[in-house]
Design a protein around this motif. Structure first.
Motif, PDB file in Angstrom:
ATOM      1  N   ASN A 167       0.869  -1.036  -0.101  1.00 42.78           N
ATOM      2  CA  ASN A 167      -0.218  -0.095  -0.003  1.00 42.78           C
ATOM      3  C   ASN A 167       1.000   1.304  -0.084  1.00 42.78           C
ATOM      4  O   ASN A 167       1.988   0.988   0.519  1.00 42.78           O
ATOM      5  CB  ASN A 167      -1.056   0.007   1.186  1.00 42.78           C
ATOM      6  N   ALA A 168       0.394   2.190  -0.572  1.00 42.76           N
ATOM      7  CA  ALA A 168       0.857   3.687  -0.461  1.00 42.76           C
ATOM      8  C   ALA A 168       1.143   3.910   1.089  1.00 42.76           C
ATOM      9  O   ALA A 168       0.300   3.771   1.726  1.00 42.76           O
ATOM     10  CB  ALA A 168       0.137   4.830  -1.389  1.00 42.76           C
ATOM     11  N   LEU A 169       2.245   4.638   1.274  1.00 44.07           N
ATOM     12  CA  LEU A 169       2.496   5.296   2.673  1.00 44.07           C
ATOM     13  C   LEU A 169       2.608   4.237   3.523  1.00 44.07           C
ATOM     14  O   LEU A 169       2.730   4.329   5.035  1.00 44.07           O
ATOM     15  CB  LEU A 169       1.400   6.197   3.032  1.00 44.07           C
ATOM     16  N   SER A 170       2.948   2.983   3.159  1.00 42.13           N
ATOM     17  CA  SER A 170       3.147   1.669   4.274  1.00 42.13           C
ATOM     18  C   SER A 170       4.597   2.229   4.879  1.00 42.13           C
ATOM     19  O   SER A 170       5.556   2.243   4.181  1.00 42.13           O
ATOM     20  CB  SER A 170       3.230   0.480   3.367  1.00 42.13           C
ATOM     21  N   PRO A 171       4.666   1.905   6.159  1.00 41.43           N
ATOM     22  CA  PRO A 171       5.969   2.252   6.814  1.00 41.43           C
ATOM     23  C   PRO A 171       7.162   1.305   6.231  1.00 41.43           C
ATOM     24  O   PRO A 171       8.179   1.808   6.452  1.00 41.43           O
ATOM     25  CB  PRO A 171       5.687   2.045   8.189  1.00 41.43           C
ATOM     26  N   ASP A 172       6.834   0.180   5.714  1.00 36.25           N
ATOM     27  CA  ASP A 172       8.025  -0.742   5.386  1.00 36.25           C
ATOM     28  C   ASP A 172       8.366  -0.460   3.879  1.00 36.25           C
ATOM     29  O   ASP A 172       9.371  -1.307   3.348  1.00 36.25           O
ATOM     30  CB  ASP A 172       7.616  -1.964   5.496  1.00 36.25           C
ATOM     31  N   LEU A 173       7.719   0.678   3.389  1.00 33.96           N
ATOM     32  CA  LEU A 173       8.012   0.646   1.829  1.00 33.96           C
ATOM     33  C   LEU A 173       9.146   1.658   1.763  1.00 33.96           C
ATOM     34  O   LEU A 173       8.959   2.802   1.336  1.00 33.96           O
ATOM     35  CB  LEU A 173       6.570   1.246   0.960  1.00 33.96           C
ATOM     36  N   SER A 174      10.473   1.009   2.292  1.00 35.06           N
ATOM     37  CA  SER A 174      11.376   1.999   1.844  1.00 35.06           C
ATOM     38  C   SER A 174      12.692   1.067   1.679  1.00 35.06           C
ATOM     39  O   SER A 174      12.779  -0.304   1.891  1.00 35.06           O
ATOM     40  CB  SER A 174      11.800   2.799   3.090  1.00 35.06           C
ATOM     41  N   GLY A 175      14.062   1.910   1.198  1.00 34.89           N
ATOM     42  CA  GLY A 175      15.038   1.004   0.849  1.00 34.89           C
ATOM     43  C   GLY A 175      16.217   1.873   1.159  1.00 34.89           C
ATOM     44  O   GLY A 175      16.209   2.967   0.729  1.00 34.89           O
TER      45      GLY A 175
END
Length: 760
Positions: free
Chosen positions: A367-375
């Motif tokens: 989902n957009a803005l999901s906390p785990d959506l980063s690298g």
């Protein structure tokens, strides 16, 4: 022997001891495992390994190849390291100097040496700068001698050697003899072993030594040049056209961000429990902005990164995504300044909007803005991509079809180790840069070059002349539409969006007036006169008669039916009774309003209204839905009964006992600590623990034991052993001043305690 000779011998002994230690750790991996109590060493090793990995991930392919060549060569000179790599010697030496600067290589008296642990972390193939060759034998044999051995091989032996080298440099010998002279060799394997072109490693395994692998590759670790940076495949395009295209995309990104946040300021989407944005809300936002969901996710993520969107409390009290306090100040700034804030936030954000909609390993959609959506590599990938586009020069854009693969090849050469998703990330960066107005037609915009050079203010100043001037008027049409021939001023666009619906966007925005849109304006407090004045002031054309009729007809029927809110009603057959209640001096707080001569309504709930009415002297009853009188016994409320009632003396005694127990535990811990510091206890086997404990029982001694409970927590405590039976120790624990049992197999240490220390 000279001082240099002694140093060389010391280095060889150190290398030999390191090799023997490595072999021992491979054979006995348990020796490499730190003791359970040595957590500081374990943390230090983990931190060192992590630091080495991060440093290796920042190396280019040439630097990795030079480091690999140094590992293969062992103790050598910088000139020989440069000669082992298929690259320009000057570039190879510069790469070696960089490795020394980043502390992956240290300079000893006998030449450069790789840092301990580097060789184990050099994994992969030639695409990540790893040759696959093993270190050379020490001392390294003469290359001419190795070449003569290769020349003396039979065709079968040479074919076997080439096959083993191509398959990883390791093989098994089968029944071949390992100790045989060249003239006595009867098989190709024995022929290779006799000339030490294959070296036994135990267990019937043989490997190709590093010096042999180098000879097979012509004296180098790489067979192809590794210092050639891949060139970008570009085509020529007018830079002015690129800048205008990028400026249009930049303006659209700013305008759509403002439109989205304005809409969410009145109807915010709910925030998921995980902190993300729901799929339905993302789709609704995409329909509002007239773009795809990928672009919408990019704008939403960028708005959060820029501090313009954050989680707050919605109208219903639930968490929701709302414009931040900085949004109003941002919306009042010029368009170029607003764009600068968006793109700088995007450049420094570790978020991955390109993954929105894809699925993780468990099959769940991101989902957009999901906390785990980063690298961790996203920021570096974005900057390296823009720098690569900037290196192409003005008037050059990525060629259609072959340009993006060449861009990926360059970034893979610059950072071959990380990340594995480099291809996807480069594609995402190219698409996101085009959507935000950093690139146009596949080339970097001229006003974006200062941004790559960390000059965002100059980038905004160069963009400002390319943006269209905002308009203060529209063109009203007879088909109940209004055409904005260009971008409108922010205040005018916001007011027009209240009165009309956006029908289409592009170079010109078309607004349509409908009964619903006019009614929406009336709901917000506009009057028909104000609507006519507004339309006449913003239109460069006369107001069409159909639009005037639409406003008047909608205003005429507006408010004919009213809806209000009421929590309770009062009904009586006697109008006088209701009039007395309504006119009572103390009835102002009841929030009563007359709807009919015999009906009053109130916004107070019934459970509050009934006692207030009784205080006024009225005798109301509750009416059921069918009109009958509702009679019910009030609920009987109860409190929890205390478990025990204590007198003041009992409470004081209990509190004193609790304080005494705490003091006893603290003193016991202090005695255990002092005893451990005097002479650390050694670990015991279960049988040794039994013997030590039985001796303490017979002699009546206090002992310090180390005990591991069911949760794996290790504690130290002083006990007086009383009995040891059935694998259980019964003892008086000084910490709780009580008798308890301990499992003997969980006791790790047993140490006698001096009588004075135990009783202090």
């Amino acid at each position: 022997m000279s001082e240099t000779g002694y140093r060389s011998l010391a280095d060889q002994l150190r290398a030999w001891s390191d090799e023997r230690l490595s072999r021992l750790l491979v054979a006995r991996p348990d020796l490499a495992t730190p003791a359970p109590h040595d957590s500081s060493q374990l943390a230090s090793r983990a931190a060192t390994r992590s630091s080495l990995l991060r440093t290796l991930d920042q190396l280019s392919r040439l630097e990795l190849c030079v480091l690999d060549a140094l590992v293969v060569a062992g103790q050598t000179t910088p000139d020989e390291v440069a000669s082992l790599v298929h690259a320009d010697p000057a570039r190879a030496r510069a790469a070696l100097e960089h490795l020394v600067d980043v502390a992956l290589v240290w300079e000893s008296t006998s030449g450069p040496r790789p840092l301990t642990g580097v060789a184990d972390l050099l994994t992969g193939g030639g695409d990540v700068g790893v040759s696959g060759l093993r270190p050379r034998s020490q001392p390294a044999p003469d290359p001419a001698a190795v070449a003569s051995h290769l020349a003396a091989l039979s065709p079968a032996a040479r074919a076997m050697l080439d096959h083993v080298a191509a398959q990883g440099g390791e093989a098994t010998t089968g029944a071949a003899r390992h100790t045989v002279l060249p003239e006595d060799a009867t098989t190709p394997a024995e022929e290779l072993l006799s000339r030490r072109l294959l070296v036994a490693r135990g267990g019937g395994t043989v490997v190709v030594p590093g010096e042999v692998g180098l000879a097979l590759r012509g004296g180098r670790t790489t067979t192809e040049p590794v210092d050639a940076v891949p060139e970008l495949v570009t085509s020529e395009r007018d830079q002015a056209l690129v800048d205008r295209t990028a400026a249009g995309a930049a303006f659209d990104a700013v305008r759509r961000t403002e439109l989205l946040l304005d809409a969410w300021g009145t109807r915010p989407p709910s925030a998921l429990r995980s902190g993300g944005l729901g799929v339905r809300d993302l789709r609704a936002a995409a329909l509002l902005l007239h773009v795809d969901e990928a672009t919408t996710a990019l704008l939403v993520e960028t708005a959060v990164a820029a501090g313009l969107l954050a989680t707050g409390v919605g109208a219903d009290g639930a968490p929701a995504w709302l414009p931040s306090d900085d949004y109003d100040a941002w919306a009042a700034r010029p368009a170029a300044d607003r764009w600068r804030r968006l793109v700088t936030a995007w450049l420094d954000s570790p978020r991955l909007p390109g993954m929105v909609g894809s699925r993780d390993t468990a099959g769940k959609a991101w989902n957009a803005l999901s906390p785990d959506l980063s690298g961790v590599h996203v920021v570096e990938t974005r900057r390296m991509t823009l720098e690569a586009l900037a290196s192409a020069g003005p008037g050059r854009v990525l060629a259609s079809g072959t340009g993006p693969p060449s861009l990926h090849a360059r970034l893979s050469w610059l950072r071959p180790r990380r990340p594995r998703t480099r291809t996807e990330q480069v594609g995402w960066v190219v698409a996101e840069a085009a959507a935000l107005g950093l690139t146009g037609l596949g080339g970097l915009a001229g006003f974006a070059r200062p941004l790559v050079a960390d000059e965002p203010d100059r980038a905004a100043a160069e963009l400002a002349p390319l943006l269209p001037d905002p308009l203060d008027h529209v063109l009203l049409q007879a088909d109940l539409t209004a055409v904005a021939p260009g971008p409108l001023e922010s205040a005018l666009a916001r007011r027009l969006q209240v009165v009309a619906d956006v029908e289409s966007r592009g170079g010109a925005t078309v607004y349509r007036f409908t009964p619903g849109s006019v009614r929406r304006a009336l709901d917000t407090g506009w009057t028909a006169v104000e609507l006519h004045d507004f339309l006449g002031s913003v239109s460069r054309t006369p107001v069409p008669q159909p639009l005037t009729y639409l406003v008047d007809d909608t205003a005429r029927t507006f408010g004919s039916v009213r809806v209000g809110h009421a929590e309770a009603f009062l009904r009586a057959d006697d109008e006088t009774a209701l009039s007395e209640i309504l006119g009572h001096p103390q009835a102002a707080g009841l929030e009563l309003r007359r709807l009919a001569p015999t009906v009053l309504v109130s916004t107070l709930p019934i459970d509050l209204l009934l006692p207030r009415l009784r205080e006024l002297g009225a005798a109301p009853v509750v009416e059921a839905p069918d009109g009958t009188v509702h009679v019910a016994r009030p609920d009987q409320l109860r409190a929890r009964t205390p478990r025990e009632r204590r007198s003041p003396g009992q409470r004081d005694a209990r509190e004193g006992a609790r304080v005494a127990a705490v003091v006893t535990a603290v003193r016991s811990g202090d005695r255990a600590t002092s005893t451990r510091l005097q002479a650390p206890a050694s670990a015991l086997t279960p049988s040794g623990s039994l013997a030590a404990l039985r001796e303490a029982v017979e002699l009546g001694l206090s002992v310090l034991i180390g005990y591991v409970d069911n949760h794996g927590t290790r504690t130290e405590r002083i006990v007086d052993p009383l009995a040891v039976e059935g694998g259980q120790l019964t003892a008086r624990d000084h910490r709780v001043d009580d008798v308890r049992t301990f499992a003997v197999h969980r006791i790790t240490t047993v140490k006698p305690v001096e009588p004075g220390a135990a009783g202090s």
